[in-house]
Structure formats: C-alpha cells, structure tokens
Write an enzyme that holds these catalytic residues in place. Structure first.
Site, mmCIF file in Angstrom:
data_model
loop_
_atom_site.group_PDB
_atom_site.id
_atom_site.type_symbol
_atom_site.label_atom_id
_atom_site.label_comp_id
_atom_site.label_asym_id
_atom_site.label_seq_id
_atom_site.Cartn_x
_atom_site.Cartn_y
_atom_site.Cartn_z
ATOM 1 N N LYS A 116 -1.973 -2.178 6.759
ATOM 2 C CA LYS A 116 -0.711 -1.943 6.037
ATOM 3 C C LYS A 116 0.207 -3.162 6.036
ATOM 4 C CE LYS A 116 -2.476 1.963 5.426
ATOM 5 N NZ LYS A 116 -3.164 2.263 4.159
ATOM 6 N N GLU A 200 10.139 -0.742 8.862
ATOM 7 C CA GLU A 200 10.712 -0.661 7.525
ATOM 8 C C GLU A 200 12.064 0.030 7.627
ATOM 9 O OE1 GLU A 200 8.181 1.610 4.936
ATOM 10 O OE2 GLU A 200 6.800 -0.031 4.571
ATOM 11 N N HIS A 235 2.396 15.806 5.868
ATOM 12 C CA HIS A 235 1.756 14.695 5.159
ATOM 13 C C HIS A 235 0.540 15.110 4.345
ATOM 14 C CE1 HIS A 235 4.678 12.171 6.970
ATOM 15 N NE2 HIS A 235 4.301 12.515 8.176
ATOM 16 N N ARG A 291 -9.470 4.736 -3.595
ATOM 17 C CA ARG A 291 -10.487 5.780 -3.785
ATOM 18 C C ARG A 291 -10.040 6.717 -4.903
ATOM 19 N NH1 ARG A 291 -7.095 7.633 0.505
ATOM 20 N NH2 ARG A 291 -5.872 9.369 -0.299
HETATM 21 C C1 MV4 Z 1 8.590 6.274 4.709
HETATM 22 C C2 MV4 Z 1 9.593 7.232 4.567
HETATM 23 C C3 MV4 Z 1 10.892 6.785 4.485
HETATM 24 N N1 MV4 Z 1 11.160 5.463 4.562
HETATM 25 N N2 MV4 Z 1 8.913 4.975 4.776
HETATM 26 C C4 MV4 Z 1 4.948 9.318 5.119
HETATM 27 C C5 MV4 Z 1 3.523 9.051 4.851
HETATM 28 C C6 MV4 Z 1 3.355 7.593 4.989
HETATM 29 N N3 MV4 Z 1 2.392 7.091 4.052
HETATM 30 C C7 MV4 Z 1 4.699 7.033 4.742
HETATM 31 N N4 MV4 Z 1 5.626 8.120 4.845
HETATM 32 C C8 MV4 Z 1 6.947 7.887 4.744
HETATM 33 N N5 MV4 Z 1 7.303 6.602 4.779
HETATM 34 C C9 MV4 Z 1 10.171 4.595 4.704
HETATM 35 N N6 MV4 Z 1 10.453 3.294 4.779
HETATM 36 C C10 MV4 Z 1 9.244 8.571 4.494
HETATM 37 C C11 MV4 Z 1 7.904 8.909 4.589
HETATM 38 C C12 MV4 Z 1 7.632 10.299 4.510
HETATM 39 C C13 MV4 Z 1 6.981 10.837 3.415
HETATM 40 C C14 MV4 Z 1 6.534 10.050 2.383
HETATM 41 C C15 MV4 Z 1 5.895 10.592 1.307
HETATM 42 C C16 MV4 Z 1 5.705 11.948 1.253
HETATM 43 C C17 MV4 Z 1 6.117 12.764 2.264
HETATM 44 C C18 MV4 Z 1 6.752 12.228 3.361
HETATM 45 C C19 MV4 Z 1 7.203 13.058 4.375
HETATM 46 C C20 MV4 Z 1 7.831 12.520 5.446
HETATM 47 C C21 MV4 Z 1 8.045 11.145 5.523
#
Ligand code: MV4
Length: 445
Positions: A116, A200, A235, A291
C-alpha cells in the site's frame, strides 16, 4: 489463443467464469475441495477434479495442486476469480513459468498494488490525488508524531501489506498515538507477517466510490464508470450500485479520466478497480484491486460490457476495439449480496442444506449464484451464496425492482440476509441516495 481454462475458484464466481468461457467456446476445468463435490460450478464445468480437503490452504490455495491439474488437463490459462490466489504475485509467476497464462495483470503489478505504501507512491506519481499522509513506511513513533502534527488529527494508521480494513487504527490526539502505533505494528506483523505501517489523515464517514478500468496488452485503457460501494459491514460490501447516486457529471468524468491515467501510467493490463474515498466533493486514491470484483455485474448491467469475457480476450492477446467514446451507461443497477448468515444472531454464518430455493426472474433481474435446491452450503468458506442484480431505467425504478425481486426470492433451510436487504431498500436515507460508509451502523443496525 486460449482454448481451455482452469477456473481456480469456487462458488458463484466460478459459475460466472464458466458461463463466460462457454459463450467464448472455451473448455473449462473446475477444481474443488471435498465439500464442494456437488457444487454448481463442478457440475457445469466440462471437467472437474478434487484437489484436496476443505481448508483452503490445502485446496484452493494449494499452488502445486492447482498447477498440476492445469498442466495434466492441457489448459492454456488459469482464471483466479477473486479472493484465494487472485492477487498472489508468486502464483502468477509460477503460472508464467509453467506456460500457463494467468488471467490478470503481470506479477509486478500484483506486487505493487499489494504494497500500500508503494501503490500510494505510484499513484501520486501518476497524478492521482492521494489522502495526505506519510510518503513511506513509518518505522518509529517519533516519525509518526511528526507526520501526524503536519497533517493534523485525526489520523489513521494502516498496514502497508494490509488492505480491506484489517488492522487499521484511528487516532484522535497525540496522547493516543503511541499505543495505537505499537498495536498497529504488532497486529500488522501478526496478520500480514510485516510490521510496516503508514499514516493518513482520517476522513470522517467518507463514501467509497470505485472506478472499473479495462486495459489490453497494447496500451489501450478505458473505464466503465463508477460503482457506489458505501454500504458495508465490517469492511464487507453488502449493496453496490452504478452509477453513484451522488456524484455529478463533472466529478464522474474527472474520476474516470484519473483512473485511466493511473492505469496507463503504471502499465496496467487486464481489468482492475481503482477505489476512491470521496469526501466533501473531493476524491482520493485508496487502493487498487487487481482482479475481477464481486460487484462487477452492476457495471456490466449499465454498460452492456461483459467484464469477464474481456478479461479472457485480453489475456488471449486480443486488441481492444472498444474505445472510450463507445462506452455509454444506461439506466441504473443495484446489487444485493446474499449471504447465508443470521442478521438476528450478529451475522453468524448459517451453512447447511437448502431445502427450497426460488430464484427471482422477470425483466431486469439477474441472479449470479453458486447454489441450487438440494445443495448443502459448506461451513468452510465465506457466506456469499449469490448476488441479486437489478437494472432499470432510473434509480427509483431499480429500487422498486429490487424490492420485488427480494420478495420473490425464497431460501429455506439456511438463514439469509434477505431481511436486511429489504430494510435497506426501504430506508429513506438509502432511497434519498446520499449515504456514506457510516450508513449501515447508523441507520440499520
Ligand atoms: C480510510 C478511512 C478514512 N480515512 N482512510 C477501510 C477499508 C480500507 N481499505 C480503508 N478504509 C478506510 N480508510 C482514511 N484516510 C475510512 C475507511 C473506512 C471505510 C472505507 C471504505 C468503506 C468502508 C469503510 C468503513 C470504515 C472505514
């Protein structure tokens, strides 16, 4: 030329891939674990071979077994589907070394996007907006403190080898940073065998919007528009739709162009998805999925573009004749993921014998499933049993069509999340369309 494909997956996605192969006149070989002997995908494939006992590590993840079957049955290529070996760079390499075409991007791309920190750097270089944060792995608390001070609290600590939400830590002030940082590192080490983490800026309840890209092996790249995937639980996406009900035409164009430019800049091939966090009118790169995705059917519905056939044609070395201007989206599509689980019992998996099954049909209804009446869902794998996808002229009609399809659907013998989907389809915030990743917890659970 690809004449015969080994499908290295199970369930609904194995069925989906076999269907595409049949339409392309390509022979199919299924592999299955002992508990999947009578599964739908083993029955519709031309040939099927048992490769091991139920634990995925001994069957669907057993690289020597998979390669052996593909070689002995004289396959030209392997389609990995999603999950299992789909993003395993080592596996893609072994396929190549054994003269089998891996249907997906090159191993280096799988490796890049699995890291990442490296993928953030590659995306920044490509001109893709990224969330403010660290430029490299953060090794020490001092470095974490400095970066957090620069970007401002709250911050989120993520595992560099992670993805999909595992081992993330949100930190609201400097007091909490030390404990969170150390915990994030040890969890990362435990889950991903690497303690590397990065920081982040934490965006409060963002939307998850992703863009589907398709790239051939001659440098032609197009996008198929976006999917709104903000309805998630732990998630796991539950409901997806295309197009997103919130973004305007200007943002949509910009997101699409950004995704194409990003894919071009890294030399991406085959199909992929660029996931964005969307907050207050701005979007930021989150990760790239190298994918086919579970939710690909909503994009297929609104564009009429067969993403799985495209994967195979691209892997065969065919030039993409479709240009960006040929891609139009029509109407609105929604997908509900059907899980064998009990919403009443904290979503506990509910495997078992399917006594009765009625699959909805009629105009604009598609069911991608891996089950049939009389089949026993094994307890070993994830609880996704199928996907109900509707398409209609506009979003309100699509919602009404989904309500109708959910009412028609009958599954007896196991619990399912159909009741949850009915609640979502009738929720005023969902119907209004302006929901974010906090929706399910706030409005439904
Ligand atoms: C985040 C975020 C808020 N701010 N990054 C969750 C899955 C992972 N791929 C990254 N995720 C998140 N990253 C920053 N900088 C909030 C989430 C997140 C989230 C993102 C997409 C869909 C659902 C989520 C549920 C909780 C937190």
């Amino acid at each position: 030329m690809i004449d015969k494909i080994l499908v290295a997956n199970r369930g609904e996605i194995a069925v989906r891939i076999i269907r595409a192969c049949k339409e392309l006149d390509i022979e199919t070989v299924a592999i299955y674990s002992t508990v999947d002997k009578d599964a739908l995908f083993t029955q519709i494939a031309d040939e099927a071979y048992c490769i091991g006992p139920p634990p995925s590590s001994k069957s669907y993840l057993n690289i020597p077994a998979v390669i052996t079957v593909a070689t002995i049955t004289d396959c030209d290529a392997i389609h990995p589907g999603y999950g299992f070996l789909a993003e395993n760079a080592k596996f893609a390499e072994v396929c190549e070394q054994c003269g089998l075409k891996f249907i997906g991007p090159r191993p280096e791309l799988l490796r890049l996007m699995g890291d990442k920190v490296a993928s953030r750097r590659a995306m920044k270089k490509a001109g893709t907006p990224i969330v403010p944060g660290s430029k490299s792995v953060v090794q020490h608390l001092k470095g974490a403190k400095r970066i957090a001070q620069v970007i401002g609290y709250p911050v989120i600590i993520k595992a560099s080898a992670g993805g999909g939400g595992k081992g993330m830590k949100v930190v609201y002030d400097e007091e909490e940073l030390e404990v969170a940082f150390l915990m994030a590192r040890s969890e990362a080490e435990l889950s991903f065998s690497s303690p590397d983490v990065y920081l982040e800026k934490f965006l409060e309840n963002p939307k998850h919007i992703e863009v589907q890209v398709v790239a051939d092996e001659f440098g032609n790249v197009i996008h198929l528009g976006e999917r709104e995937c903000s309805i998630q639980r732990s998630h796991q996406k539950i409901v997806e739709e295309a197009p997103s009900p919130v973004i305007d035409e200007t943002t949509r164009r910009k997101m699409g162009r950004t995704a194409v430019q990003a894919a071009k800049s890294i030399g991406y091939t085959n199909v992929g998805t660029i996931e964005f966090l969307y907050s207050e009118g701005d979007f930021y790169f989150m990760e790239m999925n190298t994918r086919l995705q579970v939710e690909h059917p909503v994009t297929e519905s609104v564009t009429g573009f067969d993403i799985v056939k495209a994967q195979i044609q691209i892997a065969s070395g065919e030039k993409m004749t479709v240009k960006q201007k040929d891609i139009q989206t029509y109407g609105h599509s929604i997908e509900c993921r059907l899980n064998a689980e009990s919403p009443e019992r904290n979503f506990m998996p509910s495997p078992g014998y399917i006594r009765k099954l009625v699959i909805p049909g009629g105009p604009g209804v598609r069911f991608d499933g891996g089950i049939y009446q009389g089949f026993s869902i094994p307890p070993t794998y994830d609880s996704l049993i199928g996907k109900l996808i509707v398409h209609d002229f506009d979003r309100i009609e699509a919602i009404q069509r989904m309500r109708r399809a959910l009412d028609e659907m009958i599954v007896e013998g196991v619990d399912t999340n159909i009741s949850l989907h009915k609640k979502i389809m009738n929720n005023p915030v969902f119907v209004a369309g302006n929901y974010d990743t906090g929706f399910l917890n706030k409005e439904i659970l």
